[in-house]
Write a protein that holds these residues in place. Structure first.
Motif, PDB file in Angstrom:
ATOM      1  N   CYS A   5     -11.338 -45.621  29.749  1.00 38.34           N
ATOM      2  CA  CYS A   5     -12.144 -45.544  28.525  1.00 38.34           C
ATOM      3  C   CYS A   5     -13.367 -44.671  28.740  1.00 38.34           C
ATOM      4  N   ILE A   6     -14.025 -44.813  29.876  1.00 45.57           N
ATOM      5  CA  ILE A   6     -15.194 -43.988  30.186  1.00 45.57           C
ATOM      6  C   ILE A   6     -14.804 -42.517  30.252  1.00 45.57           C
ATOM      7  N   ILE A   7     -13.667 -42.225  30.873  1.00 45.56           N
ATOM      8  CA  ILE A   7     -13.194 -40.835  30.978  1.00 45.56           C
ATOM      9  C   ILE A   7     -12.884 -40.264  29.595  1.00 45.56           C
ATOM     10  N   MET A  24     -14.848 -37.216  27.887  1.00 39.05           N
ATOM     11  CA  MET A  24     -14.173 -35.984  27.448  1.00 39.05           C
ATOM     12  C   MET A  24     -14.477 -35.697  25.983  1.00 39.05           C
ATOM     13  N   GLY A  25     -14.520 -36.724  25.160  1.00 38.47           N
ATOM     14  CA  GLY A  25     -14.859 -36.541  23.747  1.00 38.47           C
ATOM     15  C   GLY A  25     -16.273 -36.008  23.580  1.00 38.47           C
ATOM     16  N   MET A  37     -17.996 -34.309  25.841  1.00 38.66           N
ATOM     17  CA  MET A  37     -18.012 -32.931  26.345  1.00 38.66           C
ATOM     18  C   MET A  37     -17.404 -31.970  25.329  1.00 38.66           C
ATOM     19  N   PHE A  38     -16.340 -32.381  24.635  1.00 41.61           N
ATOM     20  CA  PHE A  38     -15.723 -31.534  23.617  1.00 41.61           C
ATOM     21  C   PHE A  38     -16.714 -31.244  22.496  1.00 41.61           C
ATOM     22  N   ILE A  39     -17.397 -32.271  22.015  1.00 41.26           N
ATOM     23  CA  ILE A  39     -18.358 -32.098  20.922  1.00 41.26           C
ATOM     24  C   ILE A  39     -19.516 -31.207  21.355  1.00 41.26           C
ATOM     25  N   VAL A  40     -20.053 -31.429  22.542  1.00 44.64           N
ATOM     26  CA  VAL A  40     -21.166 -30.615  23.047  1.00 44.64           C
ATOM     27  C   VAL A  40     -20.719 -29.164  23.223  1.00 44.64           C
TER      28      VAL A  40
END
Length: 152
Positions: A20-22, A26-27, A29-32
């Motif tokens: 869940c943390i990963i 990742m979500g 990081m994708f948004i940023v």
């Protein structure tokens, strides 16, 4: 046996929490990353690095700068894999812009040019470059400065 089952449940819960943390990381990081790309593109457009010009079925990025009444028009032709060709080459050409017009074209699918499904044969690339240069109002004669595969 009971201890073994409890240990398996604890390990399973730890692995689920880590997954869940990963996924959340990742979500984020994708948004940023998406936000940074949008901001970078806006900055490049504001500073004139992105100038999409029709090459027929798609647009090529044609970045032009330098002298208003140039002695020569130097056309930089991107090679394969040069994603930041038009931007990177500007800093390699310091001093040439005083007497010349410098024009850098990003290949289809590279840099800020549109991608295409059309097979990129040498003849097709040359034809599209000519169309894009004409549509950008850049008249011949040119001095070609090919980079890598752009020399073909």
């Amino acid at each position: 046996m009971l201890r073994f089952n409890k240990a398996l449940k604890v390990i399973r819960n730890i692995l689920l929490i880590l997954m869940c943390i990963i996924v959340i990381g990742m979500g984020v990081m994708f948004i940023v990353h998406h936000n940074m790309i949008s901001n970078e593109r806006a900055m490049l457009e504001d500073n004139g690095y992105i100038n999409l010009v029709s090459a027929g079925d798609y647009n090529l990025n044609v970045y032009c700068y330098g002298a208003d009444n140039p002695e020569h028009t130097l056309i930089g032709l991107s090679g394969l894999g040069a994603n930041d060709f038009s931007i990177g080459m500007k800093y390699s050409m310091n001093g040439l812009e005083q007497d010349n017009r410098l024009v850098f074209i990003d290949r289809a699918g590279y840099g800020y040019s549109d991608d295409t499904k059309i097979k990129q044969s040498v003849e097709h690339v040359v034809s599209d470059y000519r169309i894009a240069l004409n549509n950008a109002g850049i008249e011949p004669p040119y001095v070609l400065m090919p980079h890598s595969y752009g020399g073909v």
